[in-house]
Write a protein that holds these residues in place. Sequence first.
Motif, PDB file in Angstrom:
ATOM      1  N   PRO A  85       0.815  -1.218   0.000  1.00  0.00           N
ATOM      2  CA  PRO A  85       0.000   0.000   0.000  1.00  0.00           C
ATOM      3  C   PRO A  85       0.850   1.271   0.000  1.00  0.00           C
ATOM      4  O   PRO A  85       0.528   2.233  -0.690  1.00  0.00           O
ATOM      5  CB  PRO A  85      -0.829  -0.137   1.274  1.00  0.00           C
ATOM      6  N   ARG A  86       1.938   1.256   0.745  1.00  0.00           N
ATOM      7  CA  ARG A  86       2.821   2.425   0.777  1.00  0.00           C
ATOM      8  C   ARG A  86       3.431   2.676  -0.601  1.00  0.00           C
ATOM      9  O   ARG A  86       3.514   3.833  -1.048  1.00  0.00           O
ATOM     10  CB  ARG A  86       3.917   2.216   1.815  1.00  0.00           C
ATOM     11  N   ASP A  87       3.879   1.615  -1.288  1.00  0.00           N
ATOM     12  CA  ASP A  87       4.436   1.753  -2.640  1.00  0.00           C
ATOM     13  C   ASP A  87       3.410   2.375  -3.592  1.00  0.00           C
ATOM     14  O   ASP A  87       3.729   3.254  -4.389  1.00  0.00           O
ATOM     15  CB  ASP A  87       4.853   0.388  -3.212  1.00  0.00           C
ATOM     16  N   ILE A  88       2.174   1.882  -3.495  1.00  0.00           N
ATOM     17  CA  ILE A  88       1.109   2.352  -4.390  1.00  0.00           C
ATOM     18  C   ILE A  88       0.811   3.821  -4.121  1.00  0.00           C
ATOM     19  O   ILE A  88       0.709   4.630  -5.057  1.00  0.00           O
ATOM     20  CB  ILE A  88      -0.150   1.479  -4.217  1.00  0.00           C
ATOM     21  N   SER A 148      -2.632  -4.792   8.264  1.00  0.00           N
ATOM     22  CA  SER A 148      -1.352  -5.500   8.381  1.00  0.00           C
ATOM     23  C   SER A 148      -0.457  -4.922   9.477  1.00  0.00           C
ATOM     24  O   SER A 148       0.665  -5.381   9.665  1.00  0.00           O
ATOM     25  CB  SER A 148      -0.609  -5.465   7.042  1.00  0.00           C
ATOM     26  N   GLY A 149      -0.941  -3.892  10.172  1.00  0.00           N
ATOM     27  CA  GLY A 149      -0.184  -3.324  11.274  1.00  0.00           C
ATOM     28  C   GLY A 149       0.832  -2.267  10.884  1.00  0.00           C
ATOM     29  O   GLY A 149       1.626  -1.827  11.719  1.00  0.00           O
ATOM     30  N   GLU A 150       0.808  -1.837   9.629  1.00  0.00           N
ATOM     31  CA  GLU A 150       1.773  -0.824   9.181  1.00  0.00           C
ATOM     32  C   GLU A 150       1.338   0.598   9.512  1.00  0.00           C
ATOM     33  O   GLU A 150       2.159   1.512   9.564  1.00  0.00           O
ATOM     34  CB  GLU A 150       1.984  -0.940   7.666  1.00  0.00           C
ATOM     35  N   VAL A 151       0.036   0.780   9.678  1.00  0.00           N
ATOM     36  CA  VAL A 151      -0.529   2.092  10.008  1.00  0.00           C
ATOM     37  C   VAL A 151      -1.392   1.929  11.253  1.00  0.00           C
ATOM     38  O   VAL A 151      -2.114   0.936  11.396  1.00  0.00           O
ATOM     39  CB  VAL A 151      -1.364   2.646   8.822  1.00  0.00           C
ATOM     40  N   SER A 152      -1.327   2.908  12.116  1.00  0.00           N
ATOM     41  CA  SER A 152      -2.102   2.850  13.354  1.00  0.00           C
ATOM     42  C   SER A 152      -3.595   2.703  13.060  1.00  0.00           C
ATOM     43  O   SER A 152      -4.156   3.451  12.245  1.00  0.00           O
ATOM     44  CB  SER A 152      -1.873   4.131  14.167  1.00  0.00           C
ATOM     45  N   PRO A 153      -4.259   1.759  13.736  1.00  0.00           N
ATOM     46  CA  PRO A 153      -5.702   1.581  13.525  1.00  0.00           C
ATOM     47  C   PRO A 153      -6.527   2.746  14.060  1.00  0.00           C
ATOM     48  O   PRO A 153      -7.710   2.870  13.751  1.00  0.00           O
ATOM     49  CB  PRO A 153      -6.011   0.287  14.293  1.00  0.00           C
ATOM     50  N   LEU A 196       3.351   8.191   8.679  1.00  0.00           N
ATOM     51  CA  LEU A 196       2.078   7.498   8.573  1.00  0.00           C
ATOM     52  C   LEU A 196       2.260   5.989   8.700  1.00  0.00           C
ATOM     53  O   LEU A 196       1.492   5.311   9.398  1.00  0.00           O
ATOM     54  CB  LEU A 196       1.414   7.850   7.241  1.00  0.00           C
ATOM     55  N   PHE A 197       3.279   5.472   8.038  1.00  0.00           N
ATOM     56  CA  PHE A 197       3.558   4.043   8.066  1.00  0.00           C
ATOM     57  C   PHE A 197       4.594   3.737   9.136  1.00  0.00           C
ATOM     58  O   PHE A 197       5.577   4.464   9.285  1.00  0.00           O
ATOM     59  CB  PHE A 197       4.061   3.567   6.697  1.00  0.00           C
ATOM     60  N   ARG A 198       4.417   2.651   9.815  1.00  0.00           N
ATOM     61  CA  ARG A 198       5.295   2.320  10.933  1.00  0.00           C
ATOM     62  C   ARG A 198       6.606   1.689  10.496  1.00  0.00           C
ATOM     63  O   ARG A 198       7.551   1.650  11.259  1.00  0.00           O
ATOM     64  CB  ARG A 198       4.571   1.364  11.884  1.00  0.00           C
TER      65      ARG A 198
END
Length: 199
Positions: A85-88, A148-153, A196-198
Motif C-alpha cells: 500500500p505504501r508503494d502504491i 497489516s499493522g503498518e498504520v495505526s488503527p 504514517l507508516f510504521r
Amino acid sequence: MPKQVDHEQRRGQIAEALLRLTAREGLEAVSLRHVATEAGVSMGAVQHYFKTKDEMLLFALRYQDDLRERRITASLATAGVSPTPRDILRACLVEIIPTDERSTSEWLVGVAYFIRALASSSMAAVYTEGMPKLFEFFADQIRQAQSSGEVSPELDAGREAEILWALADAQGTSILLGQRTPSEAVALLDYHLARLFRV
C-alpha cells in the motif's frame, strides 16, 4: 487505396496537441484551428472527431488522466514484486508533483483547466468527478496497511487520504515558483509517509 486511419490514435494525437498548447499558452490559445495546426492535421480532421471546443477539452482531460494511470501501473509493475500500500500511494502521489518536463506540463494543464472550471459548471463536474474515487482508493490502501499493522488503527483512513492528496497537490506551486526543488518536495512526501507508516 485510401490510407487506413487509426481513429483512437488520431484522437490521441489531437488531445496531445491540445495539452501541449494548454501547457505552453493556456486554454486561451486553444481553438479547433490552433489544435489542428499543432497536431499537424486538417481543421476538418479535428471537426470529424470533436464537434465543439468543450468536447475536445473534456476528452483531452480524460486522456491525460488515463496516461497518468497507465504510467503509475507500469511503474509499479516494473518493480518485480507485489507493491505494498505504501508503494502504491507513493507512486500515485509522486505523479502529482511536477518533477520533470512532462509532469510540469501536466501540472500547468491542471491549473488551466481549474481556472476554466471556475466559470463552467460542466467543466467543474468533469474536473472533480474522479476525486471521490481517488480519495476512496487512497483510503483503501491505508485501511489495508492498518490491517497489516503498518498504520495505526486509530487513524481515520479517509482523513489521512485527503491529507496525502493535499500535501502532494500543494508542492506544484512551490516548485514552479522556485521555493523548493522537486527532490525536496518528494523528500517531504517521503517524510510524511514515514510518519504514517510504521515500517
